[in-house]
Design a protein around this motif. Structure first.
Motif, mmCIF file in Angstrom:
data_model
loop_
_atom_site.group_PDB
_atom_site.id
_atom_site.type_symbol
_atom_site.label_atom_id
_atom_site.label_comp_id
_atom_site.label_asym_id
_atom_site.label_seq_id
_atom_site.Cartn_x
_atom_site.Cartn_y
_atom_site.Cartn_z
ATOM 1 N N LEU A 33 0.830 -1.202 0.000
ATOM 2 C CA LEU A 33 0.000 0.000 0.000
ATOM 3 C C LEU A 33 0.867 1.255 0.000
ATOM 4 C CD1 LEU A 33 -2.976 0.790 0.106
ATOM 5 C CD2 LEU A 33 -2.772 0.907 2.571
ATOM 6 N N PHE A 34 1.953 1.233 0.762
ATOM 7 C CA PHE A 34 2.871 2.370 0.798
ATOM 8 C C PHE A 34 3.520 2.576 -0.569
ATOM 9 C CE2 PHE A 34 7.129 4.151 1.682
ATOM 10 C CZ PHE A 34 6.729 5.367 2.212
ATOM 11 N N GLN A 35 3.953 1.489 -1.204
ATOM 12 C CA GLN A 35 4.554 1.596 -2.542
ATOM 13 C C GLN A 35 3.551 2.148 -3.550
ATOM 14 O OE1 GLN A 35 7.693 1.258 -3.412
ATOM 15 N NE2 GLN A 35 8.217 0.773 -1.299
ATOM 16 N N ALA A 36 2.293 1.707 -3.448
ATOM 17 C CA ALA A 36 1.244 2.216 -4.339
ATOM 18 C C ALA A 36 1.051 3.709 -4.113
ATOM 19 C CB ALA A 36 -0.054 1.452 -4.101
ATOM 20 N N GLY A 37 1.020 4.134 -2.853
ATOM 21 C CA GLY A 37 0.871 5.552 -2.540
ATOM 22 C C GLY A 37 2.026 6.381 -3.054
ATOM 23 N N GLN A 38 3.234 5.859 -2.934
ATOM 24 C CA GLN A 38 4.401 6.589 -3.436
ATOM 25 C C GLN A 38 4.369 6.715 -4.961
ATOM 26 O OE1 GLN A 38 7.879 4.651 -1.714
ATOM 27 N NE2 GLN A 38 8.120 6.419 -0.373
ATOM 28 N N ALA A 39 3.886 5.674 -5.639
ATOM 29 C CA ALA A 39 3.788 5.735 -7.102
ATOM 30 C C ALA A 39 2.800 6.814 -7.530
ATOM 31 C CB ALA A 39 3.368 4.375 -7.654
ATOM 32 N N VAL A 40 1.677 6.896 -6.834
ATOM 33 C CA VAL A 40 0.677 7.923 -7.165
ATOM 34 C C VAL A 40 1.209 9.306 -6.795
ATOM 35 C CG1 VAL A 40 -1.656 8.744 -6.672
ATOM 36 C CG2 VAL A 40 -1.239 6.310 -6.960
ATOM 37 N N ASP A 41 1.950 9.412 -5.706
ATOM 38 C CA ASP A 41 2.548 10.683 -5.310
ATOM 39 C C ASP A 41 3.539 11.174 -6.374
ATOM 40 O OD1 ASP A 41 2.955 12.874 -3.613
ATOM 41 O OD2 ASP A 41 4.610 11.891 -2.566
ATOM 42 N N ALA A 42 4.319 10.265 -6.929
ATOM 43 C CA ALA A 42 5.254 10.639 -7.998
ATOM 44 C C ALA A 42 4.487 11.118 -9.233
ATOM 45 C CB ALA A 42 6.144 9.457 -8.356
ATOM 46 N N LEU A 43 3.383 10.464 -9.542
ATOM 47 C CA LEU A 43 2.538 10.912 -10.660
ATOM 48 C C LEU A 43 2.011 12.320 -10.410
ATOM 49 C CD1 LEU A 43 0.154 7.979 -11.677
ATOM 50 C CD2 LEU A 43 1.678 9.249 -13.152
ATOM 51 N N LEU A 44 1.549 12.576 -9.194
ATOM 52 C CA LEU A 44 1.012 13.891 -8.850
ATOM 53 C C LEU A 44 2.097 14.956 -8.975
ATOM 54 C CD1 LEU A 44 -1.334 15.625 -7.833
ATOM 55 C CD2 LEU A 44 -0.569 15.118 -5.510
ATOM 56 N N THR A 147 -4.055 13.262 -12.532
ATOM 57 C CA THR A 147 -3.378 12.180 -11.812
ATOM 58 C C THR A 147 -4.343 11.030 -11.554
ATOM 59 O OG1 THR A 147 -1.885 13.747 -10.757
ATOM 60 C CG2 THR A 147 -2.105 11.602 -9.708
ATOM 61 N N LYS A 148 -5.575 11.380 -11.223
ATOM 62 C CA LYS A 148 -6.584 10.366 -10.901
ATOM 63 C C LYS A 148 -6.795 9.395 -12.064
ATOM 64 C CE LYS A 148 -11.196 10.297 -8.897
ATOM 65 N NZ LYS A 148 -12.331 11.154 -8.549
ATOM 66 N N MET A 149 -6.637 9.880 -13.299
ATOM 67 C CA MET A 149 -6.846 9.030 -14.471
ATOM 68 C C MET A 149 -5.815 7.913 -14.564
ATOM 69 S SD MET A 149 -7.911 11.974 -17.221
ATOM 70 C CE MET A 149 -7.686 10.911 -18.600
ATOM 71 N N GLU A 150 -4.600 8.173 -14.112
ATOM 72 C CA GLU A 150 -3.527 7.184 -14.219
ATOM 73 C C GLU A 150 -3.200 6.509 -12.889
ATOM 74 O OE1 GLU A 150 -0.090 9.066 -15.897
ATOM 75 O OE2 GLU A 150 -1.300 10.249 -17.276
ATOM 76 N N ALA A 151 -3.826 6.961 -11.816
ATOM 77 C CA ALA A 151 -3.442 6.518 -10.472
ATOM 78 C C ALA A 151 -3.661 5.031 -10.247
ATOM 79 C CB ALA A 151 -4.203 7.322 -9.427
ATOM 80 N N THR A 152 -4.782 4.508 -10.695
ATOM 81 C CA THR A 152 -5.084 3.097 -10.421
ATOM 82 C C THR A 152 -4.034 2.186 -11.034
ATOM 83 O OG1 THR A 152 -7.428 3.616 -10.347
ATOM 84 C CG2 THR A 152 -6.848 1.315 -10.645
ATOM 85 N N ALA A 154 -0.923 2.852 -11.930
ATOM 86 C CA ALA A 154 0.382 3.014 -11.279
ATOM 87 C C ALA A 154 0.394 2.357 -9.896
ATOM 88 C CB ALA A 154 0.721 4.494 -11.151
ATOM 89 N N ALA A 155 -0.692 2.511 -9.150
ATOM 90 C CA ALA A 155 -0.765 1.924 -7.813
ATOM 91 C C ALA A 155 -0.764 0.400 -7.876
ATOM 92 C CB ALA A 155 -2.020 2.419 -7.093
ATOM 93 N N VAL A 156 -1.504 -0.155 -8.812
ATOM 94 C CA VAL A 156 -1.561 -1.618 -8.943
ATOM 95 C C VAL A 156 -0.196 -2.174 -9.341
ATOM 96 C CG1 VAL A 156 -2.553 -3.491 -10.323
ATOM 97 C CG2 VAL A 156 -4.033 -1.744 -9.347
ATOM 98 N N ARG A 157 0.494 -1.483 -10.270
ATOM 99 C CA ARG A 157 1.840 -1.939 -10.678
ATOM 100 C C ARG A 157 2.792 -1.962 -9.488
ATOM 101 N NH1 ARG A 157 1.071 1.105 -15.314
ATOM 102 N NH2 ARG A 157 2.089 2.891 -14.369
ATOM 103 N N ALA A 158 2.790 -0.883 -8.704
ATOM 104 C CA ALA A 158 3.704 -0.799 -7.559
ATOM 105 C C ALA A 158 3.365 -1.846 -6.502
ATOM 106 C CB ALA A 158 3.651 0.601 -6.960
ATOM 107 N N ALA A 159 2.084 -2.027 -6.233
ATOM 108 C CA ALA A 159 1.674 -3.018 -5.231
ATOM 109 C C ALA A 159 1.993 -4.433 -5.708
ATOM 110 C CB ALA A 159 0.184 -2.881 -4.935
#
Length: 175
Positions: A33-44, A147-152, A154-159
């Motif tokens: 979950l942390f890795q997924a959050g960091q991936a979305v944070d980098a996208l943002l 960011t929301k469009m690509e977040a899912t 990116a988060a799934v890949r990182a997780a």
């Protein structure tokens, strides 16, 4: 009668490793979950850089990654810090307010109206025919929306990468 010999030593070892790894599963979930959050944070951060003139990185710095206490969610939102907008401004704004204004847009203060013919340049826009119309809105930059469009994805890949590492640890038999 034919009997097949079955070595239970490897089987027992597998179940010992399996039980040890299962104990680490909640930690692996939080790490994923942390890795997924960091991936979305980098996208943002990339969207903020692309859509906003932020040379000092203030808006990027205001964004915080928060994890649920039970490890059930990750969210990125602006901090609650009070921000001084200008030296002469006595109004207090928070980083959340300013981020919201930048994301969604905001109105501009209209001219004072002391002079009848005065028009602020910020409130005028010429159309194709050269006709001027008043405009009182700054358009939003929409960095959260993009960011929301690509977040899912990116988060799934990182997780997925984090969980695959956990599974490899099971196959290798280490913790």
């Amino acid at each position: 009668m034919n009997r097949a010999a079955f070595d239970t030593k490897q089987w027992d070892t597998f179940w010992k490793v399996w039980n040890r790894r299962l104990e680490t599963l909640p930690g692996a979930k939080k790490a994923a979950l942390f890795q997924a959050g960091q991936a979305v944070d980098a996208l943002l951060e990339r969207q903020i850089s692309a859509r906003l003139n932020d040379p000092r990185g203030r808006v990027k710095r205001w964004q915080e990654l928060r994890l649920g206490s039970g490890g059930g969610y990750a969210a990125i939102s602006p901090a609650d810090d009070t921000v001084r907008v200008s030296r002469s401004s006595s109004n207090k704004y928070t980083a959340k307010d300013i981020t919201r204004y930048l994301e969604r847009g905001h109105k501009i203060r209209p001219p004072s109206g002391r002079w009848k013919r005065y028009r602020s340049r910020a409130h005028e826009r010429a159309d194709a025919n050269g006709k001027h119309s008043l405009v009182g809105v700054v358009p939003g930059r929409m960095f959260y929306s993009w960011t929301k469009m690509e977040a899912t994805a990116a988060a799934v890949r990182a997780a997925r990468e984090e969980i695959l590492e956990w599974i490899e640890g099971l196959a290798e038999g280490d913790e």
